[in-house]
Motif scaffolding. Structure first.
Motif, PDB file in Angstrom:
ATOM      1  N   ASP A 236       0.844  -0.854  -0.326  1.00 26.03           N
ATOM      2  CA  ASP A 236       0.016   0.127  -0.469  1.00 26.03           C
ATOM      3  C   ASP A 236       1.035   1.586   0.328  1.00 26.03           C
ATOM      4  O   ASP A 236       0.947   2.264  -0.704  1.00 26.03           O
ATOM      5  CB  ASP A 236      -0.657   0.095   1.648  1.00 26.03           C
ATOM      6  N   ILE A 237       2.423   1.444   0.627  1.00 23.79           N
ATOM      7  CA  ILE A 237       3.006   2.415   1.095  1.00 23.79           C
ATOM      8  C   ILE A 237       3.635   3.342   0.058  1.00 23.79           C
ATOM      9  O   ILE A 237       3.306   3.626  -1.200  1.00 23.79           O
ATOM     10  CB  ILE A 237       4.317   1.950   2.171  1.00 23.79           C
ATOM     11  N   LEU A 238       4.087   1.521  -1.391  1.00 23.98           N
ATOM     12  CA  LEU A 238       4.802   1.900  -2.456  1.00 23.98           C
ATOM     13  C   LEU A 238       3.788   1.843  -3.449  1.00 23.98           C
ATOM     14  O   LEU A 238       4.355   2.786  -4.350  1.00 23.98           O
ATOM     15  CB  LEU A 238       5.023   0.082  -2.997  1.00 23.98           C
ATOM     16  N   PHE A 239       2.528   1.357  -3.706  1.00 23.23           N
ATOM     17  CA  PHE A 239       1.842   1.412  -4.417  1.00 23.23           C
ATOM     18  C   PHE A 239       0.360   1.929  -4.599  1.00 23.23           C
ATOM     19  O   PHE A 239      -0.477   1.865  -5.527  1.00 23.23           O
ATOM     20  CB  PHE A 239       1.093  -0.359  -5.467  1.00 23.23           C
ATOM     21  N   GLY A 240      -0.027   2.334  -3.231  1.00 20.78           N
ATOM     22  CA  GLY A 240      -1.089   3.179  -3.573  1.00 20.78           C
ATOM     23  C   GLY A 240      -2.734   1.908  -2.192  1.00 20.78           C
ATOM     24  O   GLY A 240      -2.103   0.735  -2.984  1.00 20.78           O
ATOM     25  N   THR A 241      -2.806   2.575  -1.421  1.00 20.14           N
ATOM     26  CA  THR A 241      -4.146   1.721  -0.195  1.00 20.14           C
ATOM     27  C   THR A 241      -4.880   1.578  -1.945  1.00 20.14           C
ATOM     28  O   THR A 241      -5.715   2.829  -2.100  1.00 20.14           O
ATOM     29  CB  THR A 241      -4.631   2.584   0.401  1.00 20.14           C
ATOM     30  N   PRO A 242      -5.623   0.309  -1.763  1.00 16.50           N
ATOM     31  CA  PRO A 242      -6.359   0.395  -3.187  1.00 16.50           C
ATOM     32  C   PRO A 242      -7.533   0.351  -2.543  1.00 16.50           C
ATOM     33  O   PRO A 242      -8.195   1.482  -0.913  1.00 16.50           O
ATOM     34  CB  PRO A 242      -7.145  -1.121  -2.916  1.00 16.50           C
ATOM     35  N   LYS A 243      -8.216   1.339  -3.566  1.00 16.70           N
ATOM     36  CA  LYS A 243     -10.334   2.043  -2.805  1.00 16.70           C
ATOM     37  C   LYS A 243     -10.854   1.613  -4.596  1.00 16.70           C
ATOM     38  O   LYS A 243     -10.244   1.048  -5.425  1.00 16.70           O
ATOM     39  CB  LYS A 243     -10.697   3.584  -2.873  1.00 16.70           C
ATOM     40  N   PHE A 413     -11.750  -3.043  -1.645  1.00 18.26           N
ATOM     41  CA  PHE A 413     -11.906  -3.022  -1.146  1.00 18.26           C
ATOM     42  C   PHE A 413     -11.274  -2.809   0.106  1.00 18.26           C
ATOM     43  O   PHE A 413     -11.452  -3.712   0.557  1.00 18.26           O
ATOM     44  CB  PHE A 413     -13.061  -3.650  -0.739  1.00 18.26           C
ATOM     45  N   SER A 414      -9.737  -2.000   0.031  1.00 16.43           N
ATOM     46  CA  SER A 414      -8.842  -2.156   1.693  1.00 16.43           C
ATOM     47  C   SER A 414      -9.875  -1.844   2.846  1.00 16.43           C
ATOM     48  O   SER A 414     -10.520  -1.167   2.698  1.00 16.43           O
ATOM     49  CB  SER A 414      -7.925  -1.274   1.750  1.00 16.43           C
ATOM     50  N   HIS A 415      -9.211  -2.385   3.901  1.00 20.06           N
ATOM     51  CA  HIS A 415      -9.653  -1.709   5.303  1.00 20.06           C
ATOM     52  C   HIS A 415     -10.070  -0.665   5.435  1.00 20.06           C
ATOM     53  O   HIS A 415     -10.909  -0.081   6.203  1.00 20.06           O
ATOM     54  CB  HIS A 415      -9.143  -2.759   6.373  1.00 20.06           C
ATOM     55  N   CYS A 522      -3.940 -13.147  -1.063  1.00 19.24           N
ATOM     56  CA  CYS A 522      -3.926 -14.003  -0.684  1.00 19.24           C
ATOM     57  C   CYS A 522      -3.000 -13.458   0.450  1.00 19.24           C
ATOM     58  O   CYS A 522      -3.508 -13.675   1.954  1.00 19.24           O
ATOM     59  CB  CYS A 522      -3.403 -15.171  -0.559  1.00 19.24           C
ATOM     60  N   VAL A 523      -2.307 -12.717   0.667  1.00 17.10           N
ATOM     61  CA  VAL A 523      -1.426 -11.334   1.984  1.00 17.10           C
ATOM     62  C   VAL A 523      -2.616 -10.936   2.638  1.00 17.10           C
ATOM     63  O   VAL A 523      -2.681 -10.559   3.728  1.00 17.10           O
ATOM     64  CB  VAL A 523      -0.163 -11.201   1.481  1.00 17.10           C
ATOM     65  N   ASP A 524      -3.337 -10.443   1.789  1.00 16.52           N
ATOM     66  CA  ASP A 524      -4.489  -9.150   1.818  1.00 16.52           C
ATOM     67  C   ASP A 524      -5.612 -10.451   2.625  1.00 16.52           C
ATOM     68  O   ASP A 524      -6.398  -9.710   3.504  1.00 16.52           O
ATOM     69  CB  ASP A 524      -5.531  -8.839   0.634  1.00 16.52           C
ATOM     70  N   ASN A 525      -5.476 -11.545   2.990  1.00 13.18           N
ATOM     71  CA  ASN A 525      -5.941 -12.281   3.867  1.00 13.18           C
ATOM     72  C   ASN A 525      -6.093 -11.250   5.263  1.00 13.18           C
ATOM     73  O   ASN A 525      -6.888 -10.678   6.383  1.00 13.18           O
ATOM     74  CB  ASN A 525      -6.279 -13.402   4.362  1.00 13.18           C
TER      75      ASN A 525
END
Ligand code: SF4
Ligand code: MSK
Length: 653
Positions: A236-243, A413-415, A522-525
């Motif tokens: 998220d830091i490097l590529f942006g937090t998803p929306k 849908f990031s947290h 998968c890592v986003d679990n």
């Protein structure tokens, strides 16, 4: 007359069915045909083969009238010991994969912070400062690069740390942290717990199944609360937090008149650079000079999820689509990084002009082209790969076979976004979700995650559960290949609220979200762990994750990583159900330890249940039992659905 047993269909996805018919007609091998040709080993499938030393391998097969618990290996090891050991090793292997991914992301961040990685920068400074805060790093008044370097170094220290606690254990609900400390379950360091699992489970060390499984819980947490959570944060830091972003999924996203480049695996480092490179006018011109109308990028598996939720890159499909994409004849290059990439890709590509390109220093496939990527040369490598694909376009066969199917979707849908969408920038919180659950508008929540497995009909279990959950007012979050399945079948769009129960539909209408939320790879679990923690901290749904009316399901698992995810969710207090079959069914004692035993210990349990209908019944019963324990109103499917606009519009259904 002998009744022929009817074969289960191989997939419910029309695009996959079309390609499998073509594969059969042309005599092309696929994972589907190979699974049919090779039955699973009848001993290994139950976890009953021990290969830990060369006095064996020992096969635990009871003689007629003998109990499995009376069979021992040459060393005297019992079935329970070897089943527990085999399970522990699978969990450690899964944790190593996700954690090594997290380590690699930390190295990219470090290189970016030092200015040693062209093409990488801090795209989300807000997230960097939030992560710094979570890690106890002072960020006020300090330059971004300096904070990023310290965050990367702190992340890396989690791997080699020998004593103490991994940093993110402190993100869990207070009650959970207390329990972990009481039970000595907090990982001391990521590498330490994984190495210790291998040591304990070798010949002649830990030979008490309960003790082995206790450490397995601790080792699994190096993934969910360690490497995976770090991988998610740093990405998220490097590529942006998803929306939320719109895109499409399925083989129909491949284009007949463009250079098709497919990216596959898990690590977003190179794929983010490729996403940039295909937009370069010079490379687009180059593609046109070869007769193509442009460059089309598509993903497979979790690399797909990473670039789908951040860049809107369409997905060509989930795990079992990797060979099928090549069999279209329309793929100029398939670029793989790490994990879930089948060696069979090279064989599939041999029928066509497709180049399979390996890129990780950790992963080569015999017969593939290897173009190695390191953070400092990622952009040059990305350009080289795009040019290689373009150069291959003139070699494409005259006729290609691209199925027409694809579905629109909304992903990402990031947290952080889930919190934002429930109140905006200044009042974002999980209060509305908790209130909806407390009032019974939403009955509970289910995470439907994980793989495809050709031992079961592709996507059938995943989709049946998703359809039933939303019909029963259960909000669904999806990750990994389960998320792509939901996307392919058209369930990641707000219009799917029409398929929901009345209460859930009201919530989806009010917030404007689909009832099935794509949360990531998968890592986003690990994002789901964060969501569950935030729900606990918001109040009204108990003091711990184990109090929540929520379940985790992996209907079509195949990878060791899925078992690690299951185990860290159990360690965090969740009820987890896996389909397909059980790798521990060889020992009733281990089954008991992982269900009743773990439930008494940590409040979560892991069950393997191949019958999808039973998974549905058990998971809904669990949600209702948790509602009762919290003394929430009894869920009533007819209580809601008559409010607001719908009533004004005279809609009663
Ligand atoms: Fe057999 Fe024991 Fe060696 Fe395993 S460790 S292979 S059970 S002798
Ligand atoms: S890619 S681990 S098949 S979800 Fe993450 Fe899909 Fe399972 Fe691989």
């Amino acid at each position: 007359m002998t009744q022929r047993k009817r074969q289960a269909p191989q997939s419910i996805d029309p695009a996959a069915i079309e390609m499998l018919e073509l594969a059969e007609a042309e005599g092309f091998s696929t994972a589907f045909s190979r699974a049919k040709a090779m039955a699973p080993c009848p001993i290994g499938v139950d976890g009953l083969c021990c290969r830990m030393c060369f006095m064996g391998p020992c096969r635990f097969v009871p003689k007629r009238g003998q109990s499995i618990e009376d069979v021992t290996g040459v060393c005297g090891a019992t079935a329970a010991t070897i089943v527990a050991r085999n399970f522990a090793r699978m969990v450690a292997a899964g944790a190593s994969a996700h954690s090594d991914h997290g380590r690699d992301m930390a190295f990219v961040l470090l290189a970016a912070a030092k200015g040693e990685a062209r093409g990488f920068s801090i795209r989300d400074e807000g997230k960097l400062r939030k992560v710094a805060h979570l890690m106890g790093i002072e960020d006020k008044g300090r330059p971004v690069a300096e904070v990023a370097q310290e965050v990367a170094e702190k992340a890396l220290s989690n791997f080699g740390q020998q004593t103490g606690e991994i940093t993110y254990a402190s993100r869990a609900p207070k009650r959970r942290q207390e329990l972990w400390r009481r039970l000595n379950l907090v990982p001391r360091g990521i590498d330490r717990e994984i190495v210790e699992t291998l040591h304990r489970t070798g010949m002649g060390t830990d030979q008490d199944p309960e003790h082995i499984l206790h450490h397995t819980l601790r080792a699994s947490m190096t993934d969910g609360w360690g490497g995976s959570m770090l991988a998610t944060d740093i990405s998220d830091i490097l590529f942006g937090t998803p929306k939320p972003r719109t895109s499409q999924a399925n083989l129909g996203v491949l284009k007949a008149d463009q250079v098709n480049l497919v990216i596959h695996g898990h690590d977003p480092t190179l794929s983010e650079q490729i996403t940039e490179a295909i937009r370069e006018p010079e490379l687009i011109q180059y593609a046109m000079s070869k007769g193509a109308k442009g460059i089309n990028l598509a993903g497979i598996c979790c690399t797909s999820n990473e670039v789908l939720m951040r860049q809107g890159v369409p997905s060509a499909g989930n795990m079992l689509h990797q060979e099928l994409a090549i069999l279209t004849g329309a793929v100029e290059a398939m670029v793989v990084d790490v994990q879930c990439t089948m060696e069979a890709l090279v064989g599939a590509a041999a029928h066509f002009h497709t180049k399979v390109i390996t890129t990780s220093p950790k992963a080569k496939i015999e017969g593939a082209t290897h173009i190695e990527m390191e953070p400092h040369n990622a952009y040059q490598v990305a350009r080289l790969i795009v040019r290689t694909a373009i150069d291959n376009y003139p070699n494409r066969p005259d006729s290609v076979h691209i199925p027409s199917q694809f579905s629109d979707l909304v992903a990402g849908f990031s947290h952080e976004y889930l919190r934002y969408m429930q109140g905006g920038t200044y009042r974002g919180s999980f209060r509305p979700l908790n209130d909806a659950i407390m009032s019974g508008r939403i009955r509970g929540a289910a995470g439907v995650v994980g793989c495809n497995n050709p031992r079961v009909t592709q996507d059938r279990g995943i989709m049946r559960l998703i359809q039933e959950y939303i019909k029963n007012d259960v909000l669904v979050v999806v990750t990994g290949c389960g998320a792509i399945a939901a996307g392919k079948h058209g369930y990641l769009v707000p219009e799917m609220m029409e398929q929901c129960g009345k209460g859930l539909r009201e919530v989806c209408e009010a917030v404007g979200i689909p009832p099935v939320l794509h949360v990531g790879s998968c890592v986003d679990n690990s994002r789901i762990l964060t969501v569950l923690t935030e729900m606990v901290e918001e109040g009204g749904l108990g003091d711990d994750i184990s109090d929540l009316p929520a379940v985790g399901i992996c209907p079509e698992w195949m990878n060791e990583k899925a078992l690690t995810i299951a185990t860290y969710f159990v360690a965090s207090g969740a009820y987890v159900l896996f389909g397909v079959g059980s790798p521990v069914s060889g020992s009733p004692k281990v089954v008991e330890l992982m269900t009743k035993g773990w439930e008494e210990l940590v409040g979560g349990k892991l069950e393997f249940e191949p019958d999808i209908d039973k998974i549905l019944q058990k998971s809904l019963a669990h949600i209702d039992a948790k509602r009762r324990a919290l003394k929430l109103v009894t869920y009533d499917p007819n209580q809601y659905g008559q409010s607001g606009d719908r009533r004004l519009a005279g809609i009663t259904a």
